[in-house]
Design a protein around this motif. Structure first.
Motif, PDB file in Angstrom:
ATOM      1  N   ASP A   1       0.868  -1.172   0.000  1.00  0.00           N
ATOM      2  CA  ASP A   1       0.000   0.000   0.000  1.00  0.00           C
ATOM      3  C   ASP A   1       0.905   1.221   0.000  1.00  0.00           C
ATOM      4  O   ASP A   1       1.876   1.283   0.768  1.00  0.00           O
ATOM      5  CB  ASP A   1      -0.900   0.010   1.238  1.00  0.00           C
ATOM      6  N   PHE A   2       0.611   2.190  -0.863  1.00  0.00           N
ATOM      7  CA  PHE A   2       1.469   3.370  -0.908  1.00  0.00           C
ATOM      8  C   PHE A   2       0.636   4.636  -1.021  1.00  0.00           C
ATOM      9  O   PHE A   2      -0.510   4.620  -1.481  1.00  0.00           O
ATOM     10  CB  PHE A   2       2.471   3.282  -2.056  1.00  0.00           C
ATOM     11  N   THR A   3       1.212   5.724  -0.546  1.00  0.00           N
ATOM     12  CA  THR A   3       0.598   7.046  -0.631  1.00  0.00           C
ATOM     13  C   THR A   3       1.562   7.983  -1.330  1.00  0.00           C
ATOM     14  O   THR A   3       2.775   7.805  -1.295  1.00  0.00           O
ATOM     15  CB  THR A   3       0.252   7.596   0.764  1.00  0.00           C
ATOM     16  N   TYR A   4       1.005   9.021  -1.957  1.00  0.00           N
ATOM     17  CA  TYR A   4       1.820   9.978  -2.694  1.00  0.00           C
ATOM     18  C   TYR A   4       0.965  11.196  -3.035  1.00  0.00           C
ATOM     19  O   TYR A   4      -0.269  11.162  -2.942  1.00  0.00           O
ATOM     20  CB  TYR A   4       2.352   9.348  -3.990  1.00  0.00           C
ATOM     21  N   SER A   5       1.634  12.257  -3.439  1.00  0.00           N
ATOM     22  CA  SER A   5       0.976  13.455  -3.966  1.00  0.00           C
ATOM     23  C   SER A   5       1.666  13.837  -5.266  1.00  0.00           C
ATOM     24  O   SER A   5       2.826  13.478  -5.491  1.00  0.00           O
ATOM     25  CB  SER A   5       1.073  14.623  -2.981  1.00  0.00           C
ATOM     26  N   PHE A   6       0.957  14.581  -6.111  1.00  0.00           N
ATOM     27  CA  PHE A   6       1.573  15.119  -7.315  1.00  0.00           C
ATOM     28  C   PHE A   6       2.257  16.445  -6.982  1.00  0.00           C
ATOM     29  O   PHE A   6       1.714  17.275  -6.233  1.00  0.00           O
ATOM     30  CB  PHE A   6       0.536  15.332  -8.412  1.00  0.00           C
ATOM     31  N   VAL A   7       3.439  16.641  -7.548  1.00  0.00           N
ATOM     32  CA  VAL A   7       4.223  17.844  -7.274  1.00  0.00           C
ATOM     33  C   VAL A   7       3.451  19.111  -7.635  1.00  0.00           C
ATOM     34  O   VAL A   7       3.517  20.115  -6.921  1.00  0.00           O
ATOM     35  CB  VAL A   7       5.554  17.789  -8.058  1.00  0.00           C
ATOM     36  N   ASP A   8       2.687  19.066  -8.729  1.00  0.00           N
ATOM     37  CA  ASP A   8       2.006  20.267  -9.210  1.00  0.00           C
ATOM     38  C   ASP A   8       0.570  20.395  -8.704  1.00  0.00           C
ATOM     39  O   ASP A   8      -0.191  21.219  -9.206  1.00  0.00           O
ATOM     40  CB  ASP A   8       2.011  20.303 -10.738  1.00  0.00           C
ATOM     41  N   ASP A   9       0.192  19.596  -7.716  1.00  0.00           N
ATOM     42  CA  ASP A   9      -1.169  19.675  -7.194  1.00  0.00           C
ATOM     43  C   ASP A   9      -1.260  20.807  -6.174  1.00  0.00           C
ATOM     44  O   ASP A   9      -0.628  20.747  -5.118  1.00  0.00           O
ATOM     45  CB  ASP A   9      -1.547  18.354  -6.528  1.00  0.00           C
ATOM     46  N   PRO A  10      -2.024  21.861  -6.454  1.00  0.00           N
ATOM     47  CA  PRO A  10      -2.064  23.018  -5.544  1.00  0.00           C
ATOM     48  C   PRO A  10      -2.677  22.697  -4.187  1.00  0.00           C
ATOM     49  O   PRO A  10      -2.418  23.405  -3.214  1.00  0.00           O
ATOM     50  CB  PRO A  10      -2.913  24.043  -6.310  1.00  0.00           C
ATOM     51  N   ILE A  11      -3.509  21.648  -4.102  1.00  0.00           N
ATOM     52  CA  ILE A  11      -4.104  21.314  -2.811  1.00  0.00           C
ATOM     53  C   ILE A  11      -3.369  20.168  -2.127  1.00  0.00           C
ATOM     54  O   ILE A  11      -3.742  19.766  -1.037  1.00  0.00           O
ATOM     55  CB  ILE A  11      -5.600  20.977  -2.959  1.00  0.00           C
ATOM     56  N   ASN A  12      -2.345  19.641  -2.785  1.00  0.00           N
ATOM     57  CA  ASN A  12      -1.492  18.629  -2.177  1.00  0.00           C
ATOM     58  C   ASN A  12      -2.299  17.430  -1.664  1.00  0.00           C
ATOM     59  O   ASN A  12      -2.097  16.940  -0.553  1.00  0.00           O
ATOM     60  CB  ASN A  12      -0.672  19.237  -1.031  1.00  0.00           C
ATOM     61  N   GLU A  13      -3.226  16.945  -2.479  1.00  0.00           N
ATOM     62  CA  GLU A  13      -4.060  15.827  -2.055  1.00  0.00           C
ATOM     63  C   GLU A  13      -3.224  14.562  -1.903  1.00  0.00           C
ATOM     64  O   GLU A  13      -2.442  14.201  -2.782  1.00  0.00           O
ATOM     65  CB  GLU A  13      -5.172  15.568  -3.073  1.00  0.00           C
ATOM     66  N   LEU A  14      -3.409  13.883  -0.788  1.00  0.00           N
ATOM     67  CA  LEU A  14      -2.698  12.639  -0.534  1.00  0.00           C
ATOM     68  C   LEU A  14      -3.487  11.494  -1.160  1.00  0.00           C
ATOM     69  O   LEU A  14      -4.625  11.222  -0.790  1.00  0.00           O
ATOM     70  CB  LEU A  14      -2.534  12.420   0.969  1.00  0.00           C
ATOM     71  N   LEU A  15      -2.859  10.829  -2.125  1.00  0.00           N
ATOM     72  CA  LEU A  15      -3.516   9.764  -2.868  1.00  0.00           C
ATOM     73  C   LEU A  15      -3.015   8.398  -2.403  1.00  0.00           C
ATOM     74  O   LEU A  15      -1.930   8.296  -1.838  1.00  0.00           O
ATOM     75  CB  LEU A  15      -3.253   9.930  -4.366  1.00  0.00           C
ATOM     76  N   MET A  16      -3.793   7.371  -2.673  1.00  0.00           N
ATOM     77  CA  MET A  16      -3.446   6.031  -2.222  1.00  0.00           C
ATOM     78  C   MET A  16      -3.440   5.057  -3.397  1.00  0.00           C
ATOM     79  O   MET A  16      -4.191   5.214  -4.356  1.00  0.00           O
ATOM     80  CB  MET A  16      -4.433   5.556  -1.157  1.00  0.00           C
ATOM     81  N   GLY A  17      -2.577   4.072  -3.325  1.00  0.00           N
ATOM     82  CA  GLY A  17      -2.504   3.030  -4.345  1.00  0.00           C
ATOM     83  C   GLY A  17      -2.142   1.702  -3.709  1.00  0.00           C
ATOM     84  O   GLY A  17      -1.789   1.630  -2.527  1.00  0.00           O
ATOM     85  N   ASN A  18      -2.228   0.663  -4.496  1.00  0.00           N
ATOM     86  CA  ASN A  18      -1.904  -0.675  -4.021  1.00  0.00           C
ATOM     87  C   ASN A  18      -1.358  -1.492  -5.175  1.00  0.00           C
ATOM     88  O   ASN A  18      -1.782  -1.334  -6.315  1.00  0.00           O
ATOM     89  CB  ASN A  18      -3.146  -1.352  -3.434  1.00  0.00           C
ATOM     90  N   ILE A  19      -0.415  -2.355  -4.876  1.00  0.00           N
ATOM     91  CA  ILE A  19       0.101  -3.281  -5.864  1.00  0.00           C
ATOM     92  C   ILE A  19       0.396  -4.591  -5.142  1.00  0.00           C
ATOM     93  O   ILE A  19       0.769  -4.591  -3.963  1.00  0.00           O
ATOM     94  CB  ILE A  19       1.362  -2.725  -6.561  1.00  0.00           C
ATOM     95  N   SER A  20       0.189  -5.702  -5.817  1.00  0.00           N
ATOM     96  CA  SER A  20       0.429  -6.996  -5.191  1.00  0.00           C
ATOM     97  C   SER A  20       1.250  -7.878  -6.120  1.00  0.00           C
ATOM     98  O   SER A  20       1.175  -7.758  -7.341  1.00  0.00           O
ATOM     99  CB  SER A  20      -0.893  -7.679  -4.831  1.00  0.00           C
ATOM    100  N   TRP A  21       2.054  -8.755  -5.531  1.00  0.00           N
ATOM    101  CA  TRP A  21       2.929  -9.647  -6.272  1.00  0.00           C
ATOM    102  C   TRP A  21       2.776 -11.077  -5.758  1.00  0.00           C
ATOM    103  O   TRP A  21       2.315 -11.296  -4.631  1.00  0.00           O
ATOM    104  CB  TRP A  21       4.396  -9.269  -6.089  1.00  0.00           C
ATOM    105  N   ILE A  22       3.213 -12.009  -6.573  1.00  0.00           N
ATOM    106  CA  ILE A  22       3.430 -13.371  -6.120  1.00  0.00           C
ATOM    107  C   ILE A  22       4.924 -13.657  -6.182  1.00  0.00           C
ATOM    108  O   ILE A  22       5.655 -13.014  -6.947  1.00  0.00           O
ATOM    109  CB  ILE A  22       2.655 -14.400  -6.976  1.00  0.00           C
TER     110      ILE A  22
END
Length: 229
Positions: free
Chosen positions: A85-106
């Motif tokens: 599970d990871f979080t990030y923001s876009f550098v050019d986002d004026p409101i600095n919204e914290l976004l979430m993502g997920n990736i899974s592996w075997i």
């Protein structure tokens, strides 16, 4: 018997080996295939689990850093499955919204727990992840490579830390491991880890109107292969 009778064949063998080695080095690399990677040996996956800060980031499709405040948490849902599970923001986002993502592996081979293969259908082609090195308690180095037939591969890499900062000497040590995998260090960018909370209040309405829609932007772990013309 002349002693040079034995020396000349040895010299000839050395010269031939050097010539063939030079030919291999000068041979054009297949940019559609992931590099041959030697993942960390005697790897203890359990010790890698938990929360990490991404300190430096590389992606072969980006010439400027698009993200900030990237953080990751690794867990295991079973003996063979790794999740992030990871979080990030876009550098050019004026409101600095914290976004979430997920990736899974075997883990395709239990004897090589430092090599993972992506297990979700939303990612095109084969998506490999390798743990190149880690001391588990302070730093880690990941390499991701996605490949699909007849199109350029996609490389990305994380230098990670358990803390928001990492010593320059450690960063230099980890960076030195990446060029052998065709990573251009001039595009290995620092990941800002300060002021990472969303700031969506007290901003002019125009900022929200002109703000790019998040749904139209790729998250840091996803790459859509572009067919070559």
């Amino acid at each position: 018997m002349n002693k040079y009778f034995f020396i000349f064949p040895v010299i000839l063998i050395i010269i031939v080996k050097d010539v063939f080695s030079q030919i291999r080095r000068n041979r054009p690399e297949d940019k559609t295939k992931c590099p041959r990677v030697r993942a960390i040996r005697n790897f203890d996956l359990q010790q890698l689990l938990g929360k990490w800060y991404v300190i430096e980031y590389y992606a072969s499709s980006e010439e400027a850093l698009s993200y900030r405040c990237m953080r990751a948490e690794f867990t295991m849902s079973s003996f063979e499955n790794v999740n992030m599970d990871f979080t990030y923001s876009f550098v050019d986002d004026p409101i600095n919204e914290l976004l979430m993502g997920n990736i899974s592996w075997i883990i395709p081979n239990p004897e090589e727990p430092a090599h993972w293969v992506h297990s979700e259908d939303t990612y095109e082609g084969v998506y490999n992840t390798y743990i190149l090195d880690s001391d588990y308690i302070s730093w880690g180095l990941l390499l991701h490579c996605a490949e699909k037939s007849k199109v350029p591969r996609y490389l990305s890499s994380f230098i990670m830390s358990r803390d928001p900062t990492l010593g320059k000497n450690v960063i230099s040590y980890l960076r030195e491991k990446l060029p052998r995998y065709d990573i251009d260090l001039s595009y290995m960018f620092d990941m800002q880890q300060t002021e990472c909370n969303s700031t969506s209040i007290d901003l002019p309405p125009s900022l929200f109107i002109n703000r790019p829609a998040v749904a139209t932007r790729r998250h840091p772990m996803k790459h859509i292969h572009q067919e070559e013309p």
